[in-house]
Scaffold this active site. Structure first.
Site, short mmCIF file in Angstrom:
data_model
loop_
_atom_site.label_atom_id
_atom_site.label_comp_id
_atom_site.label_asym_id
_atom_site.label_seq_id
_atom_site.Cartn_x
_atom_site.Cartn_y
_atom_site.Cartn_z
N HIS A 75 34.33 27.40 37.31
CA HIS A 75 35.78 27.22 37.37
C HIS A 75 36.22 26.83 38.78
O HIS A 75 35.53 27.11 39.77
CB HIS A 75 36.49 28.49 36.93
CG HIS A 75 36.40 28.74 35.46
ND1 HIS A 75 37.03 29.80 34.85
CD2 HIS A 75 35.78 28.06 34.46
CE1 HIS A 75 36.80 29.77 33.55
NE2 HIS A 75 36.03 28.73 33.29
N GLU A 77 38.50 27.96 40.80
CA GLU A 77 38.70 29.05 41.77
C GLU A 77 37.38 29.50 42.37
O GLU A 77 37.26 29.64 43.59
CB GLU A 77 39.39 30.25 41.10
CG GLU A 77 40.71 29.93 40.45
CD GLU A 77 40.61 29.56 38.97
OE1 GLU A 77 41.55 29.89 38.23
OE2 GLU A 77 39.61 28.93 38.55
N CYS A 101 41.12 33.10 35.10
CA CYS A 101 40.49 33.95 34.09
C CYS A 101 40.03 35.26 34.75
O CYS A 101 40.05 35.39 35.97
CB CYS A 101 39.30 33.22 33.44
SG CYS A 101 37.86 33.10 34.52
N CYS A 104 37.14 34.76 37.37
CA CYS A 104 37.63 34.23 38.65
C CYS A 104 38.48 35.26 39.38
O CYS A 104 38.46 35.33 40.61
CB CYS A 104 38.40 32.93 38.43
SG CYS A 104 37.32 31.55 37.98
#
Length: 161
Positions: A75, A77, A101, A104
């Site tokens: 992801h 992040e 999420c 993250c």
């Protein structure tokens, strides 16, 4: 007289996050992240994609079926945090297009980031997002829903005009 139509710091950094998202090869979801320090200096950026060395042409982009992208994609992040390569992110702020999420969120908290500025919270009702919010609140991470003052920012590569 100075010009008055310049963008704010928040618009600038969210714009950088959205520009980073344009690097994603994901056909369905492009997310970018930009991490800045307390002096408004960009520390790192990231976008969602496969780890270095994992070919965008050999790993799946499918959202459904037997083999999907989900076990493989990093992801935005986490990618931004990893791209910092040891730089301190203590008391930093992360700008991200999509609310983080739960996985993250853990990395954001552990890295010392103190504020999350997000554009969209379209998965607010999911268990993962609810878990993220619970962890952020418990850890004292500030959550800011970014509300832009302008709808678009245009980049023009024609500088000789």
């Amino acid at each position: 007289m100075k010009r008055t139509d310049y963008i704010s710091w928040d618009e600038y950094f969210m714009g950088v996050a959205l520009l980073a998202a344009k690097r994603s090869k994901d056909p369905s979801t492009q997310v970018g992240a930009c991490i800045v320090d307390q002096n408004n200096v960009i520390l790192t950026t990231g976008y969602n994609g496969f780890p270095i060395g994992c070919s965008d042409d050999e790993f799946p982009w499918n959202r459904e079926g037997e083999i999907t992208k989900y076990p493989f994609v990093v992801h935005a992040e986490l990618n931004a945090i990893l791209n910092a390569q040891g730089k301190s992110l203590r008391n930093a702020k992360i700008y991200v297009a999509l609310f983080p999420c739960n996985e993250c969120a853990k990395a954001i908290i552990q890295s010392g980031i103190r504020e999350v500025v997000y554009l969209s919270d379209k998965y607010a009702d999911t268990e993962a997002t609810k878990a993220s919010k619970r962890m952020f609140m418990s850890a004292g991470v500030k959550l800011t829903h970014f509300k832009p003052q302008t709808e678009t920012i245009t980049l023009d590569f024609r500088v000789d005009q």
